[in-house]
Design a protein around this motif. Structure first.
Motif, mmCIF file in Angstrom:
data_model
loop_
_atom_site.group_PDB
_atom_site.id
_atom_site.type_symbol
_atom_site.label_atom_id
_atom_site.label_comp_id
_atom_site.label_asym_id
_atom_site.label_seq_id
_atom_site.Cartn_x
_atom_site.Cartn_y
_atom_site.Cartn_z
ATOM 1 N N ALA A 1 -12.906 -1.025 4.086
ATOM 2 C CA ALA A 1 -11.549 -0.472 3.994
ATOM 3 C C ALA A 1 -11.260 0.424 5.198
ATOM 4 N N LEU A 2 -12.241 1.187 5.604
ATOM 5 C CA LEU A 2 -12.072 2.053 6.765
ATOM 6 C C LEU A 2 -11.887 1.234 8.037
ATOM 7 N N PHE A 3 -12.721 0.226 8.235
ATOM 8 C CA PHE A 3 -12.614 -0.607 9.434
ATOM 9 C C PHE A 3 -11.322 -1.418 9.451
ATOM 10 N N ARG A 4 -10.848 -1.823 8.270
ATOM 11 C CA ARG A 4 -9.589 -2.567 8.196
ATOM 12 C C ARG A 4 -8.431 -1.702 8.707
ATOM 13 N N SER A 5 -8.452 -0.427 8.336
ATOM 14 C CA SER A 5 -7.365 0.459 8.780
ATOM 15 C C SER A 5 -7.452 0.732 10.278
ATOM 16 N N VAL A 6 -8.670 0.759 10.831
ATOM 17 C CA VAL A 6 -8.832 0.965 12.269
ATOM 18 C C VAL A 6 -8.438 -0.312 13.020
ATOM 19 N N GLU B 1 -1.469 8.279 6.640
ATOM 20 C CA GLU B 1 -1.506 8.962 5.355
ATOM 21 C C GLU B 1 -1.824 7.977 4.231
ATOM 22 N N LYS B 2 -1.254 6.789 4.316
ATOM 23 C CA LYS B 2 -1.537 5.765 3.295
ATOM 24 C C LYS B 2 -3.003 5.380 3.311
ATOM 25 N N THR B 3 -3.564 5.265 4.499
ATOM 26 C CA THR B 3 -4.974 4.887 4.628
ATOM 27 C C THR B 3 -5.872 5.946 3.999
ATOM 28 N N VAL B 4 -5.575 7.199 4.265
ATOM 29 C CA VAL B 4 -6.384 8.284 3.706
ATOM 30 C C VAL B 4 -6.273 8.291 2.185
ATOM 31 N N ARG B 5 -5.057 8.127 1.686
ATOM 32 C CA ARG B 5 -4.876 8.074 0.229
ATOM 33 C C ARG B 5 -5.653 6.903 -0.379
ATOM 34 N N GLU C 1 -6.335 -2.690 11.992
ATOM 35 C CA GLU C 1 -4.914 -2.985 11.832
ATOM 36 C C GLU C 1 -4.143 -1.686 11.633
ATOM 37 N N PRO C 2 -3.922 -0.920 12.710
ATOM 38 C CA PRO C 2 -3.207 0.349 12.542
ATOM 39 C C PRO C 2 -1.745 0.120 12.144
ATOM 40 N N ASP C 3 -1.204 1.078 11.459
ATOM 41 C CA ASP C 3 0.192 1.019 11.033
ATOM 42 C C ASP C 3 1.045 1.599 12.164
ATOM 43 N N TRP C 4 1.523 0.696 13.022
ATOM 44 C CA TRP C 4 2.246 1.127 14.223
ATOM 45 C C TRP C 4 3.550 1.849 13.883
ATOM 46 N N ASP C 5 4.205 1.429 12.819
ATOM 47 C CA ASP C 5 5.453 2.094 12.433
ATOM 48 C C ASP C 5 5.198 3.550 12.052
ATOM 49 N N SER C 6 4.155 3.778 11.281
ATOM 50 C CA SER C 6 3.819 5.147 10.879
ATOM 51 C C SER C 6 3.419 5.990 12.086
ATOM 52 N N LEU C 7 2.660 5.389 13.000
ATOM 53 C CA LEU C 7 2.249 6.109 14.200
ATOM 54 C C LEU C 7 3.456 6.465 15.067
#
Length: 162
Positions: free
Chosen positions: A42-47, A2-6, A49-55
């Motif tokens: 920014a898109l590739f950075r989120s892919v 959600e943070k990445t999309v925002r 380095e995924p946010d494992w806690d959020s997942l």
């Protein structure tokens, strides 16, 4: 996620504003290229380095919703079984009453959950006109064939039925 999309949405709005303010020409084409590179990075950075806690949190929430859904479905299934048992018993009683020449206006059977884990007929309310002999005969049939004792059989002859 959600943070990445925002973040991507905010970045997109910022790039769009920058493009609107930039004058037409070579500068606008360069700025468009830079904005595209920034958004893609920014898109590739989120892919990358995924946010494992959020997942993990989202997976736990999904599992919790799944458990609640399965529990609700199980309860609904049991209630449907109850309805089917009650309706079959009501039809059976109507048929048996017809065989011994009793005209029943309405029949209502209530099922109860047994210790064996199944719905069983518990009580019956019958509405119609019948003599004592016919009532006793049908009451015996209900007791012997459906397991509804006479103490849980109610006869109504005045048309009052609930």
């Amino acid at each position: 996620m959600e943070k990445t999309v925002r973040f991507l949405c905010v970045l997109s709005v910022f790039c769009a504003l920058a493009m609107q303010l930039c004058p037409e020409g070579r500068e606008k084409r360069v700025l468009g290229f830079v904005c595209s590179v920034v958004l893609l990075s920014a898109l590739f950075r989120s892919v990358r380095e995924p946010d494992w806690d959020s997942l993990a949190l989202e997976a736990a929430r999904l599992h919790q919703r799944e458990e609640a859904f399965l529990q609700d479905a199980g309860e609904l299934g049991r209630e449907l079984q109850r309805t089917v048992i009650e309706e079959k018993c009501e039809t059976y009683i109507q048929n048996r009453a017809g065989q011994i020449r009793i005209d029943l206006e309405e029949v209502s059977v209530t099922a109860q959950w047994s210790l064996e884990g199944i719905w069983v007929p518990h009580s019956a309310v019958l509405s119609g006109k019948a003599g004592e002999r016919e009532r006793a005969l049908l009451a015996g049939i209900l007791e012997n064939e459906l397991g509804i004792p006479q103490s849980r059989q109610e006869w109504r002859t005045d048309g009052a039925y609930s």
